[in-house]
Design an enzyme around this catalytic site. Structure first.
Site, PDB file in Angstrom:
ATOM      1  N   MET A  99       0.810  -1.217   0.000  1.00 39.89           N
ATOM      2  CA  MET A  99       0.000   0.000   0.000  1.00 39.89           C
ATOM      3  C   MET A  99       0.850   1.278   0.000  1.00 39.89           C
ATOM      4  SD  MET A  99      -2.676  -1.595  -0.378  1.00 39.89           S
ATOM      5  CE  MET A  99      -4.199  -0.745  -0.121  1.00 39.89           C
ATOM      6  N   HIS A 118      -4.797  -4.433  -8.838  1.00 43.35           N
ATOM      7  CA  HIS A 118      -5.682  -3.405  -8.291  1.00 43.35           C
ATOM      8  C   HIS A 118      -7.118  -3.925  -8.324  1.00 43.35           C
ATOM      9  CE1 HIS A 118      -6.973   0.598  -7.208  1.00 43.35           C
ATOM     10  NE2 HIS A 118      -7.907   0.503  -8.146  1.00 43.35           N
ATOM     11  N   ASP A 154      -1.507   3.735 -10.168  1.00 44.08           N
ATOM     12  CA  ASP A 154      -2.364   2.778 -10.899  1.00 44.08           C
ATOM     13  C   ASP A 154      -2.576   3.184 -12.359  1.00 44.08           C
ATOM     14  OD1 ASP A 154      -2.678   1.301  -8.525  1.00 44.08           O
ATOM     15  OD2 ASP A 154      -4.375   2.512  -7.894  1.00 44.08           O
ATOM     16  N   LYS A 181     -11.423 -13.111  -5.205  1.00 40.63           N
ATOM     17  CA  LYS A 181     -11.389 -14.436  -5.843  1.00 40.63           C
ATOM     18  C   LYS A 181     -10.899 -14.286  -7.299  1.00 40.63           C
ATOM     19  CE  LYS A 181     -14.318 -18.504  -6.408  1.00 40.63           C
ATOM     20  NZ  LYS A 181     -14.656 -18.548  -7.828  1.00 40.63           N
ATOM     21  N   ALA A 182     -11.394 -13.265  -7.961  1.00 46.17           N
ATOM     22  CA  ALA A 182     -10.958 -13.003  -9.348  1.00 46.17           C
ATOM     23  C   ALA A 182      -9.472 -12.621  -9.371  1.00 46.17           C
ATOM     24  CB  ALA A 182     -11.809 -11.894  -9.956  1.00 46.17           C
ATOM     25  N   GLU A 183      -9.038 -11.874  -8.376  1.00 46.97           N
ATOM     26  CA  GLU A 183      -7.624 -11.482  -8.307  1.00 46.97           C
ATOM     27  C   GLU A 183      -6.727 -12.720  -8.230  1.00 46.97           C
ATOM     28  OE1 GLU A 183      -6.526  -8.339  -5.505  1.00 46.97           O
ATOM     29  OE2 GLU A 183      -8.613  -7.757  -5.356  1.00 46.97           O
TER      30      GLU A 183
END
Ligand code: GAR
Length: 208
Positions: A99, A118, A154, A181-183
């Site tokens: 972070m 991100h 970003d 979960k997608a990450e």
């Protein structure tokens, strides 16, 4: 401007984390299962009590931690971090819930070899609390983005993205969980594609 990265042997990677380290854990699991070819040589945290440091140890990866507060200037903190990375012959820096902004010294030493994840579909909702930003805006979809790090926040070239539906009763917590979960699915895949070689054409990444 074109930048070409050609596949080498097994890349030596280091993780930068600040907290839980679940993305790091998912990647280490894939490396262990030989689904991703990479040698994790170090996990670094700017927070000595980051949960992810314990997780890294369970995978047998060396850990290191120091904070910018221990240095007079932020540049000195980054200089020490670069030294640690170079000592370990790290080739790729993988930010996973780190972070902090990565500044000049690391950027210059690891140009186009610093990756981040991100929890939103960039360029929408950069910065902190991306999931809340998406909910507050009222978008129907969000997701995650793996990107190379540049001087901005970003803003670097996009490697991979995955879309996640926003449901009518979503809270910041439920959406964050679905995006996470997608990450976990997307980050290893993105690294695999990058490590296999790529060309950067302005902002567009062309995989080999
Ligand atoms: C992840 O959701 C990651 O996308 C986010 O922090 C979380 C870290 O979780 N990163 C950012 O918001 C960076 N701007 P983890 O420590 O369990 O991987």
């Amino acid at each position: 401007m074109n930048f070409i990265f050609s596949k080498k042997e097994i890349p030596r990677i280091a993780f930068l984390i600040s907290g839980r380290g679940s993305n790091m854990g998912a990647i280490l699991k894939n490396i262990k299962a030989k689904k991703l070819k990479a040698k994790p040589v170090m996990v670094f945290s700017d927070k000595a009590d980051a949960q992810g440091l314990q997780k890294a140890k369970t995978f047998g990866v060396e850990t290191k931690s120091f904070s910018p507060k221990e240095f007079l200037k932020f540049e000195e903190y980054e200089a020490e971090l670069v030294k640690v990375l170079k000592d370990k012959q790290v080739e790729w820096v993988i930010c996973a819930g780190y972070m902090r902004l990565v500044r000049k010294n690391i950027l210059e030493n690891y140009k186009n070899r610093i990756v981040n994840i991100h929890p939103a579909l960039l360029p929408s909702f950069p910065g902190l609390k991306a999931q809340k930003q998406a909910l507050d805006y009222g978008v129907r979809y969000s997701g995650c983005t793996v990107h190379l790090i540049d001087e901005g926040c970003d803003t670097g070239p996009i490697v991979l993205q995955k879309v996640v539906d926003i449901l009518p009763d979503d809270t910041e917590e439920t959406l964050s969980k679905r995006i996470l979960k997608a990450e976990h699915e997307t980050y290893s895949l993105a690294l695999k594609k990058l490590f296999n070689g790529f060309e950067l054409n302005n902002r567009t990444i062309i995989f080999k």
